[in-house]
Design an enzyme around this catalytic site. Structure first.
Site, PDB file in Angstrom:
ATOM      1  N   TRP A 101      67.932-120.160 -21.144  1.00 55.75           N
ATOM      2  CA  TRP A 101      68.841-121.107 -20.663  1.00 55.75           C
ATOM      3  C   TRP A 101      68.044-122.178 -20.422  1.00 55.75           C
ATOM      4  O   TRP A 101      68.415-123.459 -20.428  1.00 55.75           O
ATOM      5  CB  TRP A 101      69.184-120.283 -19.457  1.00 55.75           C
ATOM      6  CG  TRP A 101      70.269-119.050 -19.560  1.00 55.75           C
ATOM      7  CD1 TRP A 101      70.087-117.788 -19.252  1.00 55.75           C
ATOM      8  CD2 TRP A 101      71.398-119.400 -20.403  1.00 55.75           C
ATOM      9  NE1 TRP A 101      71.254-117.158 -19.711  1.00 55.75           N
ATOM     10  CE2 TRP A 101      72.241-117.844 -20.480  1.00 55.75           C
ATOM     11  CE3 TRP A 101      72.003-120.255 -21.169  1.00 55.75           C
ATOM     12  CZ2 TRP A 101      73.397-117.545 -21.107  1.00 55.75           C
ATOM     13  CZ3 TRP A 101      73.073-120.064 -21.617  1.00 55.75           C
ATOM     14  CH2 TRP A 101      73.619-118.645 -21.725  1.00 55.75           C
ATOM     15  N   ASP A 171      68.379-124.474 -12.219  1.00 54.46           N
ATOM     16  CA  ASP A 171      69.519-123.352 -12.472  1.00 54.46           C
ATOM     17  C   ASP A 171      69.395-122.229 -11.764  1.00 54.46           C
ATOM     18  O   ASP A 171      68.444-121.542 -11.780  1.00 54.46           O
ATOM     19  CB  ASP A 171      69.305-123.425 -13.818  1.00 54.46           C
ATOM     20  CG  ASP A 171      70.640-122.379 -14.382  1.00 54.46           C
ATOM     21  OD1 ASP A 171      71.312-121.764 -13.580  1.00 54.46           O
ATOM     22  OD2 ASP A 171      70.620-122.364 -15.751  1.00 54.46           O
ATOM     23  N   LYS A 195      77.736-114.756 -12.171  1.00 54.66           N
ATOM     24  CA  LYS A 195      76.884-114.000 -12.170  1.00 54.66           C
ATOM     25  C   LYS A 195      76.645-113.225 -10.527  1.00 54.66           C
ATOM     26  O   LYS A 195      76.746-112.128 -10.442  1.00 54.66           O
ATOM     27  CB  LYS A 195      75.134-114.501 -12.334  1.00 54.66           C
ATOM     28  CG  LYS A 195      75.239-115.490 -13.759  1.00 54.66           C
ATOM     29  CD  LYS A 195      75.262-114.436 -15.027  1.00 54.66           C
ATOM     30  CE  LYS A 195      75.694-115.281 -16.272  1.00 54.66           C
ATOM     31  NZ  LYS A 195      74.936-116.325 -16.633  1.00 54.66           N
TER      32      LYS A 195
END
Ligand code: PLP
Length: 362
Positions: A101, A171, A195
């Site tokens: 990511w 993030d 999530k």
């Protein structure tokens, strides 16, 4: 009672109480005669829903007054572009690459300016967090970027990088609201909701006010400019209204648990059950350096691909689902976000013990 424990990395489990409440309110939200899905985002009822959600989120994270909370769409991925578009005044940013990511975010940013990779853990399949105490950071960098919890690899920063006074952008998709955070250490945090917070389709950013500017990169779409959303209370266009409503319920659920200190204590307890077993198991092994372990995503392997596949299949038959690891790591991964009950982790470990003993001489 739910039929399965879902260990998926995302979309992931939501608290059962939240789902039940939403089900009860599905056809008639508080006497309105409508579902939240059907009502105007400009109406009084939804105004209350989004304002409450923002306030509860602010309370949970003790968000200072000089930060804006933005409810947006497009997932975390869209913010990979929004971050440079809103912040790259000097067209230069530092990225620390601790997984897919962070890497993808750095590649997206490289479309807009110079990206300096100051540290990486790619040399060991991202199984650790590199030392970030004395990074080489150019004076004119616009920000330093991290992915705080690496969903795929199961690592987490337990110490934030020394940015040498530069803006930290994180993030936090897979650790959002899993423990308290000191928001003042960051310029921007953002995360996709699916999530740990709510349904896919909502992305939440918390941005310090001085970073919300008009002079964004030329060509920045209106929807990617944080100021658009900040100036309009996240109601510039039609927001992901139902998703925000569910997020708001999750925030209330977290408050009822006793806030993020209590949530963290519970997460520590849950993760310890799994890690303690992995540390003593003769069959299963964790893949992450101990001091960098995540509380949320726990990857592990047997060292034998066929056995891994057999385990995943057998676990599923017991109602322990979505344990297959990410294709880049292999093996298994148990994501144990806030909504995973401790009983789910206990059941998983008990099943792993059984599996281990039945494969001892195999
Ligand atoms: C899942 C995930 C993403 C991607 O999220 P989307 O909402 O699918 O764009 C980005 N970063 C992290 C840390 C993630 O876990």
């Amino acid at each position: 009672m739910r039929k399965v424990y879902n260990f998926s990395a995302g979309p992931a489990m939501l608290p059962e109480e939240v789902l039940r409440e939403a089900a009860e309110e599905m056809l008639d939200y508080q006497g309105s005669g409508m579902s939240v899905m059907e009502m105007s985002h400009r109406g009084k009822i939804f105004d209350g829903i989004i304002k409450d959600a923002e306030q509860d989120l602010r309370d949970l994270l003790s968000v200072p007054d000089n930060y804006k909370v933005l409810f947006m769409q497009g997932g975390a991925w869209t913010q990979f572009a929004a971050v440079p578009m809103n912040l790259m005044v000097n067209r230069k940013a530092v990225y620390i690459v601790t997984g897919q990511w962070a890497k993808k975010a750095s590649q997206e940013a490289a479309k807009y300016g110079e990206v300096i990779i100051a540290a990486s853990s790619e040399d060991q399949t991202f199984s650790y967090i590199p030392d970030c105490s004395d990074l080489e950071i150019p004076e004119d960098t616009d920000y330093v970027y991290i992915c705080e919890n690496n969903t795929i690899y199961g690592t987490k920063y337990h110490t934030l990088p020394d940015t040498k006074g530069h803006t930290l952008v994180a993030d936090v998709s897979s650790c959002f609201l899993s423990e308290p955070m000191d928001i003042t250490k960051y310029g921007v945090i953002y995360g996709g909701a699916q999530k740990n917070i709510g349904p896919a389709g909502v992305v939440i950013a918390i941005v310090r006010e001085d970073l919300i500017r008009d002079d964004v990169l030329e060509g920045t779409p209106t929807m990617l400019k944080w100021k658009t959303h900040a100036d309009n209370g996240s109601l510039f266009n039609t927001p992901p209204a139902y998703g925000i409503y569910i997020c708001g319920k999750v925030f209330k659920w977290l408050k009822a648990q006793g806030g993020l200190e209590a949530v963290r204590d519970n997460n520590v307890k849950k993760a310890a059950i799994l890690y303690d077993f992995l540390d003593e198991s003769s069959l299963f092994k964790g893949t992450v350096r101990r001091e960098d372990r995540s509380l949320m995503n726990v990857p592990f392997v047997t060292g034998n691909k066929d056995l891994d596949a057999e385990f995943v299949k057998a676990a599923e038959a017991q109602g322990l689902v979505s344990l297959k690891g990410h294709r880049s790591v292999g093996g298994m991964r148990a994501s144990i976000y806030n909504a995973m009950p401790i009983e789910g982790v206990e059941k998983l470990v008990s099943f792993m013990k059984d599996f281990e003993s039945s494969h001892k001489n195999g």
